[in-house]
Scaffold this motif. Structure first.
Motif, PDB file in Angstrom:
ATOM      1  N   TYR A 111       0.832  -1.199   0.000  1.00 49.07           N
ATOM      2  CA  TYR A 111       0.000   0.000   0.000  1.00 49.07           C
ATOM      3  C   TYR A 111       0.874   1.260   0.000  1.00 49.07           C
ATOM      4  O   TYR A 111       0.583   2.233  -0.702  1.00 49.07           O
ATOM      5  N   MET A 137       2.232   1.714  -3.428  1.00 43.63           N
ATOM      6  CA  MET A 137       1.155   2.216  -4.286  1.00 43.63           C
ATOM      7  C   MET A 137       0.953   3.706  -4.060  1.00 43.63           C
ATOM      8  O   MET A 137       0.787   4.492  -5.000  1.00 43.63           O
ATOM      9  N   TRP A 138       0.998   4.122  -2.773  1.00 43.96           N
ATOM     10  CA  TRP A 138       0.791   5.518  -2.420  1.00 43.96           C
ATOM     11  C   TRP A 138       1.920   6.393  -2.973  1.00 43.96           C
ATOM     12  O   TRP A 138       1.707   7.569  -3.266  1.00 43.96           O
ATOM     13  N   LYS A 163     -11.595   1.568   0.182  1.00 44.03           N
ATOM     14  CA  LYS A 163     -10.698   1.189  -0.908  1.00 44.03           C
ATOM     15  C   LYS A 163     -11.365   1.418  -2.260  1.00 44.03           C
ATOM     16  O   LYS A 163     -10.734   1.948  -3.198  1.00 44.03           O
ATOM     17  N   ALA A 181      -7.304   7.819   0.980  1.00 46.41           N
ATOM     18  CA  ALA A 181      -5.999   7.160   1.067  1.00 46.41           C
ATOM     19  C   ALA A 181      -5.545   7.097   2.518  1.00 46.41           C
ATOM     20  O   ALA A 181      -5.030   6.070   2.984  1.00 46.41           O
ATOM     21  N   LEU A 235      -3.529  -0.880  -6.475  1.00 47.03           N
ATOM     22  CA  LEU A 235      -4.457  -0.837  -5.344  1.00 47.03           C
ATOM     23  C   LEU A 235      -5.538  -1.904  -5.468  1.00 47.03           C
ATOM     24  O   LEU A 235      -5.947  -2.513  -4.470  1.00 47.03           O
TER      25      LEU A 235
END
Length: 468
Positions: free
Chosen positions: A275, A278-279, A338, A371, A434
């Motif tokens: 995660y 991804m961020w 999500k 997020a 994600l």
């Protein structure tokens, strides 16, 4: 109930459920027990303190950091550059211009993006240093999961599945409301900065126009705004304890050891670290959009500073109500955070597709809020500071990669429209990534990590009678 020579802790079976369950009615549960390091109910003044923090910081980010600073750096670049067509004339938007950056010459727009990338990289490094020593680089962001799980509506719910639903919604609600406060703060700050005063020439807030001095004053107002309003959360927010410092350790060396231990155990929190990566891509796309949009308006559209600032003010005016809209949609249709994050990220893709015109409702604030709230669900209890430090460090890391790449593209091609393709790729990569991150599995890993942490610290786990 208290263990000898230890802090009071509370362990409840339902705390496990709140970490593990979301909207899935069929989720399996077990009798694992989990320590809650600070079980005090969240007070209303703490929540208002959280909103005050967003009011101060997000307002500065939306106005000064995202609008004023790119305009200031770009104006400085044009002032110090040379006109390629006619060296006797000053730089202007109508003719090619070059400015020195070290030993090289670049365009003013590229100069702005390069300087932004360097500044954010230095800031990220400082975050890493301060975060490792003080374990507080997450600022007040680490408060989000602590506040959400200790609000009365979540604490008083007896049914574990309903409790998990309320926890998810409460986390999103607090995060979204914080960004709404930030947009309102930014709008007022921007209004003060560009507002005209007919009172006298000595008035501090005078017409911005396109004057460089006016841009400096507008940016300075943002700094003053942040300094003044950051005092409020420090008054309203109560410090919530995490795990106690192990015997024989100190606050300067132990955080580094703990960070190293965390990195060695990445496989135990694999979904959380996925995660974070991804961020890195998603935040890079989001924050690069803000920087490129201002420069695009200045160089391609050739809008004046006053027009750009007015447009930014209107964007912030739309941003606040938009976050309320997304919150209503989430509750009305019971959409998981999500999924909301994926939806809003896909909507953001229309911005680079329409060359940053932005005809759809403002979605950036909602995306950032979801997020943050999604991440709050997968952070192990007792490690909020550490994990949110990583969250902000990742966000900062993403903030310099995009400007650096777009700076090179602008410099080599002379066309800022190609930057939109880079932004689009970053966001789409993040959305696809994600989609494959299993949030439910991430919650299970968070529970296991929190249990391991409790055993490592030697904290006796006590079962609360009311949860039996």
């Amino acid at each position: 109930m208290a263990a000898p020579n230890t802090e009071i802790v509370v362990v409840m079976d339902k705390d496990v459920e709140q970490q593990r369950l979301s909207f899935d009615e069929g989720s399996n549960t077990d009798n694992d027990q989990l320590v809650e390091y600070d079980p005090q109910p969240a007070l209303q003044r703490e929540i208002w303190g959280w909103y005050a923090y967003s009011w101060a910081v997000d307002g500065w980010t939306a106005a000064s950091a995202s609008v004023f600073m790119p305009l200031i750096i770009s104006t400085m670049a044009y002032t110090g550059g040379r006109n390629v067509v006619d060296p006797a004339k000053p730089c202007n938007l109508a003719q090619p211009c070059m400015v020195k950056l070290g030993t090289s010459e670049v365009t003013p727009s590229s100069y702005t993006l390069y300087v932004t990338a360097i500044a954010i990289l230095i800031q990220a490094i400082i975050y890493i240093q301060l975060g490792a020593v003080a374990d507080h680089s997450g600022e007040f962001s680490y408060y989000l999961p602590k506040l959400a799980r200790n609000t009365p509506s979540v604490r008083d719910e007896k049914d574990p599945v309903e409790r998990a639903k309320k926890l998810t919604l409460q986390t999103s609600n607090i995060s979204l409301s914080g960004f709404t406060a930030g947009y309102v703060g930014g709008m007022i700050q921007m209004g003060l900065s560009i507002g005209e005063s007919q009172m006298s020439q000595s008035c501090v807030l005078y017409a911005m126009g396109s004057s460089f001095k006016g841009l400096i004053i507008g940016c300075a107002i943002g700094g003053i705004w942040w300094s003044l309003f950051t005092i409020i959360p420090h008054i309203f927010v109560t410090r919530r304890r995490g795990p106690l410092l192990p015997k024989g350790e100190n606050y300067f060396t132990y955080p580094w050891k703990r960070l190293g231990k965390t990195m060695r155990r990445i496989s135990h929190l694999s979904h959380l670290f996925q995660y974070l990566l991804m961020w890195l891509f998603l935040s890079d796309g989001l924050y690069t959009i803000l920087k490129v949009a201002v420069l695009f308006a200045q160089t391609v559209v050739r809008a004046s500073s006053l027009v750009i600032l007015t447009g930014s003010l209107l964007t912030m005016a739309v941003g606040g109500p938009s976050t309320v809209l997304w919150k209503w949609i989430e509750r009305r249709y019971s959409i998981r955070p999500k999924i909301m994050l994926i939806i809003l990220s896909l909507l953001i893709c229309f911005i680079p597709l329409y060359s940053l015109v932005g005809l759809s409702p403002n979605v950036a604030g909602g995306t950032l809020a979801y997020a943050r709230s999604t991440f709050a669900e997968i952070v192990p209890i007792g490690r909020e500071n550490e994990m949110y430090s990583m969250f902000l460090i990742t966000q900062g890391g993403g903030g310099w990669i995009g400007p650096l790449i777009t700076g090179v593209i602008t410099d080599k091609t002379g066309n800022m429209r190609y930057c939109d393709l880079v932004i689009l790729v970053f966001i789409l990569v993040a959305v696809i990534w994600l989609y494959f991150i299993n949030i439910e599995e991430a919650k299970k890993q968070a529970v296991a990590a929190a249990k391991f942490e409790a055993e490592e610290f030697g904290i006796k786990q006590i079962k609360d009678d009311q949860s039996s």
